[in-house]
Design an enzyme around this catalytic site. Structure first.
Site, mmCIF file in Angstrom:
data_model
loop_
_atom_site.group_PDB
_atom_site.id
_atom_site.type_symbol
_atom_site.label_atom_id
_atom_site.label_comp_id
_atom_site.label_asym_id
_atom_site.label_seq_id
_atom_site.Cartn_x
_atom_site.Cartn_y
_atom_site.Cartn_z
ATOM 1 N N SER A 134 0.854 -1.187 0.000
ATOM 2 C CA SER A 134 0.000 0.000 0.000
ATOM 3 C C SER A 134 0.892 1.239 0.000
ATOM 4 O O SER A 134 1.605 1.496 0.971
ATOM 5 C CB SER A 134 -0.905 0.015 1.236
ATOM 6 O OG SER A 134 -1.371 1.334 1.438
ATOM 7 N N SER A 145 -16.849 6.289 1.145
ATOM 8 C CA SER A 145 -16.770 4.866 0.875
ATOM 9 C C SER A 145 -15.463 4.380 0.256
ATOM 10 O O SER A 145 -15.461 3.672 -0.754
ATOM 11 C CB SER A 145 -17.946 4.462 0.006
ATOM 12 O OG SER A 145 -18.473 3.324 0.569
ATOM 13 N N SER A 146 -14.382 4.723 0.906
ATOM 14 C CA SER A 146 -13.107 4.166 0.471
ATOM 15 C C SER A 146 -13.125 2.648 0.657
ATOM 16 O O SER A 146 -12.467 1.916 -0.088
ATOM 17 C CB SER A 146 -11.959 4.799 1.250
ATOM 18 O OG SER A 146 -12.186 4.682 2.627
ATOM 19 N N ASP A 167 -23.040 1.334 -1.509
ATOM 20 C CA ASP A 167 -21.683 1.818 -1.803
ATOM 21 C C ASP A 167 -21.014 0.972 -2.872
ATOM 22 O O ASP A 167 -20.399 1.494 -3.810
ATOM 23 C CB ASP A 167 -20.819 1.788 -0.534
ATOM 24 C CG ASP A 167 -21.429 2.613 0.582
ATOM 25 O OD1 ASP A 167 -22.357 3.384 0.300
ATOM 26 O OD2 ASP A 167 -20.972 2.474 1.727
#
Ligand code: GLA
Length: 386
Positions: free
Chosen positions: A66, A123-124, A169
């Site tokens: 990440s 809404s990640s 979402d």
């Protein structure tokens, strides 16, 4: 397993086979109606999480980097358990759900980079789940439809992460069309794409930069309250399997048998559902002021009846109330923090952003962020030759 890794070499030598851009979402109106099988009006936004995928030579090792968290994560796709880092659980949940469908995965590597603020209510998490699922689908030819991806991503969040979210979402992140708002019926999953024509206005998100820790537990409690009410009402009306099928008349009949708070929650849901239908009509006929008024009513319901707002959100909405260049304002998403969504005249955005930022800082001694958004395309996939 947390491993050290030569980050530079991992990233520089990465030969991407599949690239995904997975968007966050906004919701114009219809909050906490999705899991009650009602209507919502979301769309994807032009801000995304980006993924690069490649197969590796192993049968079962997944390596993820990440860039956002500057964090490396390596695990066995056939044996893993819940992590203490929440972002990892969304990914693990997706792998779990894909394998439950009997689909075969092998070892792969993935680099993830996000431009979505976390905890802002855009809404990640759904973007992370759906982008990851969409990428694995392409990489391993899993033959999953867009709807499969939406549904398995929702299940990943329900079953593995433990949040009982509805389908809005994930649906918006995958299915949206550029410059359109989705009117989604969460019961039938029928959709209507309404042109996002805001004339002299734009949508503006104001991020409170708070995300109160009770959000997850209160979310699940609200959902449980709605389901308890439905079970009670079903004793007389067995055909009512969700609040969507409960009328105001039926609810009134059960008023005395429901706890006061539960009744209050149901009133909100029934009214909000009704508001979404009206809002869709006003949007189609370009009556933006009427649309905005419904946004204000939605916020009032979320604040007083559903009780999922917070002082920071209420302050922002209240602050906009007497500004005639703001047609509507409301909290967005699950609540207890995150953003307000505002329908505001375009040429007033700059000055207003500055003014409310100062007022917010004065009140809460906290910085607020302005996020300008437009209605974007759902998940975008690019495939390269290995
Ligand atoms: C969160 C959930 C959605 C929806 C909203 C509230 O974003 O993930 O399913 O319930 O809250 O409308």
């Amino acid at each position: 397993m947390e491993n050290s890794l030569n980050k530079t070499s991992f990233i520089e030598k990465f030969k991407t086979e599949v690239k995904i851009a997975s968007p966050g979402r906004i919701n114009l109106i219809g909050e906490h109606t999705d899991y009650n099988k009602g209507y919502v009006m979301p769309t994807a936004i032009d801000k995304k999480i980006f993924f690069d995928f490649r197969k590796n030579e192993s049968d079962d090792i997944c390596k993820i980097y990440s860039l956002t968290f500057d964090s490396y994560y390596e695990f066995n796709i056939h044996s893993f358990s819940k992590s203490d880092d929440s972002w990892k659980n969304y990914l693990l949940g997706v792998i779990d759900e894909i394998q439950k469908l009997g689909k075969k995965l092998k070892g792969f590597d993935c680099i993830i980079e996000s431009e979505l603020p976390i905890g802002a209510g855009i809404s990640s998490s759904a973007a992370l789940e759906c982008g990851f699922a969409g990428g694995l689908n392409q990489l391993f030819n899993l033959d999953l439809s867009k709807q499969d991806i939406v549904e398995l991503s929702q299940r990943a969040e329900n079953n593995f992460v433990g949040s009982n979210c509805g389908i809005m979402d994930q649906f918006a992140s995958v299915m949206s069309r550029k410059d359109h708002i989705i009117l989604l019926d969460c019961k039938s999953l029928d959709t209507e794409f309404i042109p996002a024509d805001f004339k002299n206005c734009k949508l503006l998100l104001l991020n409170t930069n708070v995300s109160h820790s009770i959000a997850d537990s209160e979310y699940n409690t609200r959902r449980a309250e709605c389901e308890t009410a439905v079970r009670k009402i079903q004793q007389k009306y067995p055909e009512a399997t969700s609040l969507r099928e409960v009328s105001f008349f039926m609810l009134e009949e059960f008023k005395s048998q429901l706890p006061k708070k539960t009744y209050q929650r149901c009133v909100y849901v029934l009214r909000e559902n009704d508001r979404v239908e009206r809002a869709a009509g006003t949007m189609k006929s370009g009556k933006l002021k009427e649309f905005g008024e419904l946004m204000y009513q939605s916020h009032a319901g979320l604040q007083h009846n559903y009780e999922v707002s917070c002082p920071e959100l209420d302050f922002m909405v209240e602050y906009s109330r007497d500004k005639d260049f703001i047609y509507g304002s409301r909290m967005m998403g699950g609540g207890f923090g995150g953003c307000t969504i505002n329908l505001i005249e375009t040429d007033k955005i700059e000055a207003y952003s500055e003014e409310i930022s100062k007022a917010y800082f004065k009140e809460f001694n906290r910085k607020m962020d302005v996020i300008s958004v437009s209605a974007g395309e759902g998940t975008i996939i690019e495939k390269f030759k290995a």
